[in-house]
Design a protein around this motif. Structure first.
Motif, PDB file in Angstrom:
ATOM      1  N   ALA A 109       0.830  -0.863   0.002  1.00 13.25           N
ATOM      2  CA  ALA A 109      -0.022  -0.005   0.178  1.00 13.25           C
ATOM      3  C   ALA A 109       0.944   1.185  -0.092  1.00 13.25           C
ATOM      4  CB  ALA A 109      -1.135   0.051   1.286  1.00 13.25           C
ATOM      5  N   LYS A 110       2.072   1.267   0.708  1.00 12.55           N
ATOM      6  CA  LYS A 110       2.900   2.369   0.692  1.00 12.55           C
ATOM      7  C   LYS A 110       2.447   3.612   1.441  1.00 12.55           C
ATOM      8  CE  LYS A 110       5.583   1.020  -3.451  1.00 12.55           C
ATOM      9  NZ  LYS A 110       6.544   0.172  -2.955  1.00 12.55           N
ATOM     10  N   THR A 111       1.563   3.342   2.559  1.00 11.60           N
ATOM     11  CA  THR A 111       0.987   4.175   3.452  1.00 11.60           C
ATOM     12  C   THR A 111       1.406   3.876   4.812  1.00 11.60           C
ATOM     13  OG1 THR A 111      -1.118   2.841   3.548  1.00 11.60           O
ATOM     14  CG2 THR A 111      -0.923   4.790   1.979  1.00 11.60           C
ATOM     15  N   ASP A 112       1.396   4.708   5.820  1.00 13.30           N
ATOM     16  CA  ASP A 112       1.952   4.559   7.205  1.00 13.30           C
ATOM     17  C   ASP A 112       0.874   3.628   8.076  1.00 13.30           C
ATOM     18  OD1 ASP A 112       4.236   5.908   7.097  1.00 13.30           O
ATOM     19  OD2 ASP A 112       3.447   7.893   7.522  1.00 13.30           O
ATOM     20  N   SER A 113      -0.486   3.702   7.739  1.00 14.27           N
ATOM     21  CA  SER A 113      -1.533   2.975   8.416  1.00 14.27           C
ATOM     22  C   SER A 113      -2.312   2.557   7.201  1.00 14.27           C
ATOM     23  CB  SER A 113      -2.007   3.471   9.491  1.00 14.27           C
ATOM     24  OG  SER A 113      -2.658   4.739   9.086  1.00 14.27           O
ATOM     25  N   CYS A 114      -3.253   1.586   7.493  1.00 17.91           N
ATOM     26  CA  CYS A 114      -4.420   1.289   6.527  1.00 17.91           C
ATOM     27  C   CYS A 114      -5.170   2.414   6.243  1.00 17.91           C
ATOM     28  CB  CYS A 114      -5.070   0.114   6.891  1.00 17.91           C
ATOM     29  SG  CYS A 114      -6.278  -0.659   5.913  1.00 17.91           S
ATOM     30  N   GLN A 115      -5.449   2.665   5.003  1.00 19.72           N
ATOM     31  CA  GLN A 115      -6.217   3.752   4.890  1.00 19.72           C
ATOM     32  C   GLN A 115      -7.476   3.306   4.239  1.00 19.72           C
ATOM     33  OE1 GLN A 115      -5.736   7.031   5.704  1.00 19.72           O
ATOM     34  NE2 GLN A 115      -4.152   5.842   6.591  1.00 19.72           N
ATOM     35  N   ALA A 116      -8.029   2.040   4.253  1.00 21.39           N
ATOM     36  CA  ALA A 116      -9.201   1.727   3.703  1.00 21.39           C
ATOM     37  C   ALA A 116     -10.340   1.774   4.840  1.00 21.39           C
ATOM     38  CB  ALA A 116      -9.308   0.128   3.324  1.00 21.39           C
ATOM     39  N   ASN A 117     -11.642   2.381   4.393  1.00 20.33           N
ATOM     40  CA  ASN A 117     -12.710   2.073   5.275  1.00 20.33           C
ATOM     41  C   ASN A 117     -13.436   0.873   5.069  1.00 20.33           C
ATOM     42  OD1 ASN A 117     -14.841   3.351   6.867  1.00 20.33           O
ATOM     43  ND2 ASN A 117     -15.973   4.128   4.958  1.00 20.33           N
ATOM     44  N   HIS A 118     -13.582   0.006   6.130  1.00 20.64           N
ATOM     45  CA  HIS A 118     -13.856  -1.213   6.255  1.00 20.64           C
ATOM     46  C   HIS A 118     -15.375  -1.282   6.788  1.00 20.64           C
ATOM     47  CE1 HIS A 118     -10.084  -2.863   4.935  1.00 20.64           C
ATOM     48  NE2 HIS A 118      -9.586  -2.202   6.207  1.00 20.64           N
ATOM     49  N   ALA A 119     -16.180  -2.073   6.091  1.00 22.24           N
ATOM     50  CA  ALA A 119     -17.355  -2.586   6.611  1.00 22.24           C
ATOM     51  C   ALA A 119     -17.724  -3.931   6.112  1.00 22.24           C
ATOM     52  CB  ALA A 119     -18.701  -1.804   5.673  1.00 22.24           C
ATOM     53  N   GLY A 120     -17.498  -4.856   7.165  1.00 26.62           N
ATOM     54  CA  GLY A 120     -17.527  -6.214   6.785  1.00 26.62           C
ATOM     55  C   GLY A 120     -18.054  -7.136   7.967  1.00 26.62           C
ATOM     56  N   TYR A 121     -17.728  -8.571   7.633  1.00 25.66           N
ATOM     57  CA  TYR A 121     -18.468  -9.516   8.465  1.00 25.66           C
ATOM     58  C   TYR A 121     -17.222 -10.867   8.530  1.00 25.66           C
ATOM     59  CZ  TYR A 121     -21.043 -13.193  10.285  1.00 25.66           C
ATOM     60  OH  TYR A 121     -21.707 -14.370  10.955  1.00 25.66           O
ATOM     61  N   VAL A 122     -16.842 -10.956   9.918  1.00 22.86           N
ATOM     62  CA  VAL A 122     -15.846 -11.921  10.238  1.00 22.86           C
ATOM     63  C   VAL A 122     -16.614 -13.239  10.353  1.00 22.86           C
ATOM     64  CG1 VAL A 122     -14.230 -12.404  12.095  1.00 22.86           C
ATOM     65  CG2 VAL A 122     -14.587 -10.060  11.552  1.00 22.86           C
ATOM     66  N   LEU A 123     -16.134 -14.139   9.244  1.00 25.04           N
ATOM     67  CA  LEU A 123     -16.405 -15.535   9.194  1.00 25.04           C
ATOM     68  C   LEU A 123     -15.800 -16.447  10.143  1.00 25.04           C
ATOM     69  CD1 LEU A 123     -16.572 -15.738   5.386  1.00 25.04           C
ATOM     70  CD2 LEU A 123     -18.541 -15.627   6.914  1.00 25.04           C
ATOM     71  N   SER A 124     -14.682 -16.213  10.407  1.00 23.66           N
ATOM     72  CA  SER A 124     -13.810 -17.104  11.156  1.00 23.66           C
ATOM     73  C   SER A 124     -12.522 -16.226  11.644  1.00 23.66           C
ATOM     74  CB  SER A 124     -13.240 -18.452  10.529  1.00 23.66           C
ATOM     75  OG  SER A 124     -12.475 -18.074   9.271  1.00 23.66           O
ATOM     76  N   GLY A 125     -12.035 -16.888  12.687  1.00 28.45           N
ATOM     77  CA  GLY A 125     -10.794 -16.208  13.529  1.00 28.45           C
ATOM     78  C   GLY A 125     -10.912 -15.169  14.278  1.00 28.45           C
ATOM     79  N   ARG A 126      -9.874 -14.497  14.654  1.00 28.97           N
ATOM     80  CA  ARG A 126      -9.640 -13.329  15.426  1.00 28.97           C
ATOM     81  C   ARG A 126      -8.955 -12.466  14.730  1.00 28.97           C
ATOM     82  NH1 ARG A 126      -7.873 -15.808  20.720  1.00 28.97           N
ATOM     83  NH2 ARG A 126      -7.911 -13.619  21.371  1.00 28.97           N
ATOM     84  N   MET A 127      -9.144 -10.937  15.162  1.00 25.27           N
ATOM     85  CA  MET A 127      -8.277  -9.889  14.606  1.00 25.27           C
ATOM     86  C   MET A 127      -8.366  -8.726  15.570  1.00 25.27           C
ATOM     87  SD  MET A 127      -8.388  -7.949  10.863  1.00 25.27           S
ATOM     88  CE  MET A 127      -7.836  -9.482  10.015  1.00 25.27           C
ATOM     89  N   LYS A 128      -7.154  -8.162  15.695  1.00 21.61           N
ATOM     90  CA  LYS A 128      -7.124  -7.354  16.608  1.00 21.61           C
ATOM     91  C   LYS A 128      -6.849  -5.869  15.674  1.00 21.61           C
ATOM     92  CE  LYS A 128      -5.380  -5.103  20.741  1.00 21.61           C
ATOM     93  NZ  LYS A 128      -5.130  -5.305  22.129  1.00 21.61           N
ATOM     94  N   ILE A 129      -7.490  -4.831  15.962  1.00 20.30           N
ATOM     95  CA  ILE A 129      -7.583  -3.373  15.164  1.00 20.30           C
ATOM     96  C   ILE A 129      -7.237  -2.411  16.036  1.00 20.30           C
ATOM     97  CG2 ILE A 129      -8.506  -1.825  13.704  1.00 20.30           C
ATOM     98  CD1 ILE A 129      -9.999  -4.273  12.445  1.00 20.30           C
ATOM     99  N   VAL A 130      -5.934  -1.624  15.652  1.00 19.52           N
ATOM    100  CA  VAL A 130      -5.510  -0.509  16.505  1.00 19.52           C
ATOM    101  C   VAL A 130      -5.550   0.672  15.609  1.00 19.52           C
ATOM    102  CG1 VAL A 130      -3.928   0.465  18.006  1.00 19.52           C
ATOM    103  CG2 VAL A 130      -4.385  -1.989  18.382  1.00 19.52           C
TER     104      VAL A 130
END
Length: 122
Positions: free
Chosen positions: A54-75
Motif C-alpha cells: 500500500a505504501k501508506t503509514d497505516s491502512c487507509q481503507a474504510n472497512h464494512a465487513g463480517y468476520v467469518l472465522s478467526g480473530r483480529m485486533k485492530i488499533v
C-alpha cells in the motif's frame, strides 16, 4: 431497473496476495465497488504484510465487513482498539493497523474497503 447479478468469491475476478504468503484477497467487481473475501493467515499483520504493498503509514481503507472465522485486533492511529471475532460485523474507518490473534486463519468479507486494498502502488 437492472437485472440480477451473480458473482462468486469462489471464482474471483482478481486475487491479490499478501507479502510473505500470509494470505490473500479474492475480489469481485461491482458497479458500486468491490466485494472481497480476505484470508489472513496466522502471523499476518497489516504493517508487515500489506504496508509494503500500500505504501501508506497505516491502512487507509474504510472497512464494512463480517468476520467469518478467526480473530483480529485492530488499533486505530489515535490508540482506540478493538478485537473482532467470528460472527462480528465490523466498521473500521481509515487509519489503523491490524493483526491476526491466535493460530487460526481470520476470514473477512468486506463490501466497502477492499476495492483498493492490497493493490500494488508503484
Amino acid at each position: 431497473m437492472a437485472g440480477m447479478i451473480r458473482k462468486s468469491l469462489n471464482e474471483p475476478e482478481e486475487t491479490r496476495p499478501f507479502e510473505d504468503g500470509k494470505g490473500k484477497l479474492d475480489l469481485v467487481h461491482l458497479e458500486a465497488g468491490g466485494v472481497g473475501r480476505a484470508v489472513f493467515e496466522p502471523g499476518w499483520q497489516w504493517s508487515k504484510h500489506v504496508k509494503p504493498i500500500a505504501k501508506t503509514d497505516s491502512c487507509q481503507a474504510n472497512h464494512a465487513g463480517y468476520v467469518l472465522s478467526g480473530r483480529m485486533k485492530i488499533v486505530m492511529d489515535d490508540g482506540e482498539e478493538s478485537e473482532f471475532t467470528a460472527g462480528d460485523y465490523m466498521s473500521v474507518p481509515p487509519g489503523h493497523d491490524a493483526w491476526v490473534i491466535g493460530d487460526e486463519q481470520c476470514v473477512v468479507i468486506d463490501w466497502a474497503g477492499y476495492a483498493d486494498y492490497a493493490k500494488r502502488r508503484d
